[in-house]
Design an enzyme around this catalytic site. Sequence first.
Site, PDB file in Angstrom:
ATOM      1  N   GLU A 369      41.397  22.294  28.379  1.00 27.05           N
ATOM      2  CA  GLU A 369      42.587  23.162  28.382  1.00 27.05           C
ATOM      3  C   GLU A 369      42.161  24.585  28.066  1.00 27.05           C
ATOM      4  O   GLU A 369      41.475  24.832  27.059  1.00 27.05           O
ATOM      5  CB  GLU A 369      43.618  22.690  27.357  1.00 27.05           C
ATOM      6  CG  GLU A 369      44.871  23.548  27.339  1.00 27.05           C
ATOM      7  CD  GLU A 369      45.925  23.066  26.354  1.00 27.05           C
ATOM      8  OE1 GLU A 369      46.985  23.715  26.260  1.00 27.05           O
ATOM      9  OE2 GLU A 369      45.686  22.039  25.680  1.00 27.05           O
ATOM     10  N   ASN A 427      48.342  26.879  30.639  1.00 25.63           N
ATOM     11  CA  ASN A 427      49.702  26.893  30.109  1.00 25.63           C
ATOM     12  C   ASN A 427      50.552  27.939  30.820  1.00 25.63           C
ATOM     13  O   ASN A 427      50.133  29.090  30.985  1.00 25.63           O
ATOM     14  CB  ASN A 427      49.686  27.196  28.608  1.00 25.63           C
ATOM     15  CG  ASN A 427      49.111  26.045  27.811  1.00 25.63           C
ATOM     16  OD1 ASN A 427      49.791  25.060  27.551  1.00 25.63           O
ATOM     17  ND2 ASN A 427      47.836  26.167  27.434  1.00 25.63           N
ATOM     18  N   GLU A 459      50.593  23.298  32.655  1.00 25.61           N
ATOM     19  CA  GLU A 459      51.368  22.748  31.543  1.00 25.61           C
ATOM     20  C   GLU A 459      52.592  23.605  31.266  1.00 25.61           C
ATOM     21  O   GLU A 459      52.494  24.831  31.148  1.00 25.61           O
ATOM     22  CB  GLU A 459      50.507  22.658  30.287  1.00 25.61           C
ATOM     23  CG  GLU A 459      49.336  21.700  30.419  1.00 25.61           C
ATOM     24  CD  GLU A 459      48.605  21.512  29.106  1.00 25.61           C
ATOM     25  OE1 GLU A 459      49.055  22.066  28.075  1.00 25.61           O
ATOM     26  OE2 GLU A 459      47.575  20.807  29.096  1.00 25.61           O
ATOM     27  N   ASP A 489      54.283  19.626  28.245  1.00 23.32           N
ATOM     28  CA  ASP A 489      53.597  19.843  26.972  1.00 23.32           C
ATOM     29  C   ASP A 489      54.594  19.704  25.817  1.00 23.32           C
ATOM     30  O   ASP A 489      55.806  19.908  25.985  1.00 23.32           O
ATOM     31  CB  ASP A 489      52.978  21.246  26.972  1.00 23.32           C
ATOM     32  CG  ASP A 489      51.923  21.408  25.898  1.00 23.32           C
ATOM     33  OD1 ASP A 489      51.552  20.396  25.266  1.00 23.32           O
ATOM     34  OD2 ASP A 489      51.472  22.547  25.687  1.00 23.32           O
ATOM     35  N   GLU A 546      48.136  14.808  21.817  1.00 22.96           N
ATOM     36  CA  GLU A 546      47.610  16.035  21.204  1.00 22.96           C
ATOM     37  C   GLU A 546      47.475  15.854  19.699  1.00 22.96           C
ATOM     38  O   GLU A 546      48.143  15.021  19.094  1.00 22.96           O
ATOM     39  CB  GLU A 546      48.544  17.204  21.486  1.00 22.96           C
ATOM     40  CG  GLU A 546      48.728  17.551  22.947  1.00 22.96           C
ATOM     41  CD  GLU A 546      49.627  18.764  23.131  1.00 22.96           C
ATOM     42  OE1 GLU A 546      49.091  19.817  23.477  1.00 22.96           O
ATOM     43  OE2 GLU A 546      50.851  18.641  22.930  1.00 22.96           O
TER      44      GLU A 546
END
Length: 590
Positions: A369, A427, A459, A489, A546
């Site tokens: 990520e 993101n 995301e 997310d 996560e």
Amino acid sequence: MRYRLQAAADSAELRLSRSAQAIPVATPLRVLLVEDTLADAELLLMELKRGGYEVSYERYTTEAEVRLALKVGTWDLIVSDYSLPGFDGMRCLQLYRESGLDIPFLLMSGTVGEEIAVEAMKGGAHDYIMKDRLVRLVPAIKRELREAEARRERRSFMEQMEFIAYHDPVTRLPNQRLFLQEVEQAIRKSSPGDGQLVIAIPEIAKFKEIRTTVTQADYDTLMRQIADRIWLRCEGMLTLSRVDDYTFAALFPADKEADPAAVARSLLTAFDEPYEIDPFLLHLDASVGMAVHSPETPAAGMLRNAMVAANQAQEKHQPYALYSMAEDLSSPGNLALLGQLRDAIRGGELELHYQPILELGTGRITEVEALVRWNHPELGLLQPEKFLGLAESSNLIIPLTAWVVDAAFSQWRQWHESGLDVDMAINLSVRNIQDRAFAGYIAQRAKEHGIDPGRFVLEVTESSIMTDHEVANDELMRLREFGFKVAVDDFGTGHSSLSYLQRLPVDDIKVDRNFVTRIGENPQDLAIVNAVLGFAKGLGKRVVAEGVESGEALGILRDIGCHLAQGYHISRPLGREAAAQWLAKQKLGR
């Protein structure tokens, strides 16, 4: 003859009627009489009756009796003899002043001269009557009763003005001015060992629209109902205020065990059931904004911060939000930081760090990520929570996202050409998925960089999807049509449900770290992750956990069949070179 008799009778009846009307109605008068001589007391009472008063009285002669009578009785007038055995009128006058009563107090004497009379008037007596001059008694009483009534009216008027100045006229709750005074008082009373005072504000969705669709009377009724229900549901609340036409604010105590989330939940229960505004029911949705007291923040600052947090909770479709200066665009420090961020995007101060994502079934690193960092020339390396909220609240999120997209595409191509075969997650903000031109833009940038969109996961947070889920659904569909994968997310922090997932065009569900970090300690967290996992498998979607910070959590996730995991136990986010070195030592690929 009969007519003359009837006329005489009518005339007599008229005279009787006029006579009855001429008799004055006696005025009730409750008198506390301090007098040891019965004859003197009777003379005084006769004079009062002659003056048109219907007297009810109690006669006392000792200090103890008078003290008790002042405390428990209800009186219009006090008349005290100056000279009593073992007790005198000046002492009686002192007891009267100590009682706080505001009724006429008259001293009477048969022998005392003018000097004593002057002393008594200075001491608070309203008049001094000599027993051989009772003709002055009734006029003096009438005058003093009028003045006492005038004082009561002025006092009542001032009390009403005081109430209006410090209270909301509809709910009778403290207004903002009084609320801030009460907060300041609570701050002064709290000790360093206590917890922190919390101001909580319920922000009601579309409240201004409701205000314009109901009558003023119905709106006022609704305000009273909300106030009553909050008082009923929120135990331990110190005070509740209506700080403006649309806003309530509650103050909760400095309790070491106080949990802002628990405060928010108790406040939200006031909106669980509909409100009845005849002839219909109103279902109100609310979010709660909270601010915690700090030494540098006065009461007014706390209230402002709670309002900012309430707006943030509404905008993000979250049940509650705790004030964060990092997300407060209007604070002086953040306004300066926002101006610097504009230059940082153009000036090469930003960089990407990369956090690996582990595929639990194979033990391979399949994805990283990309997380933006800011190398601030004065403040050092800033984490995204320091500036992303600011960018999100302004148009800077658009060029910031564009920078991240280009940097991520460029880095992936370099790694791919060097043999590091991993997918990459980027993101996106709510502004990106509400922009109908964004899907086309990012697809065009992928083409220009010569990269495969299928190697990228875009995301989007659950709350950003819920901002306008119809637009979000369309844009996510377009992104997938261009070949990108999509992940939700922070799942579990917003307002969506598991059933909503089946309608979303997404590939991955990233369970919020709050449900993962303590999965080995909290059975409820484990049950939530299991529920998401079971539902996602049925829909053909992958689940990413996560916040994996221990080997125990990683083992549990592997045992229950979770697809992917991410967290400090696997690896912290790493800079470009450190990430390349770390990836080179791992099993990579899908």
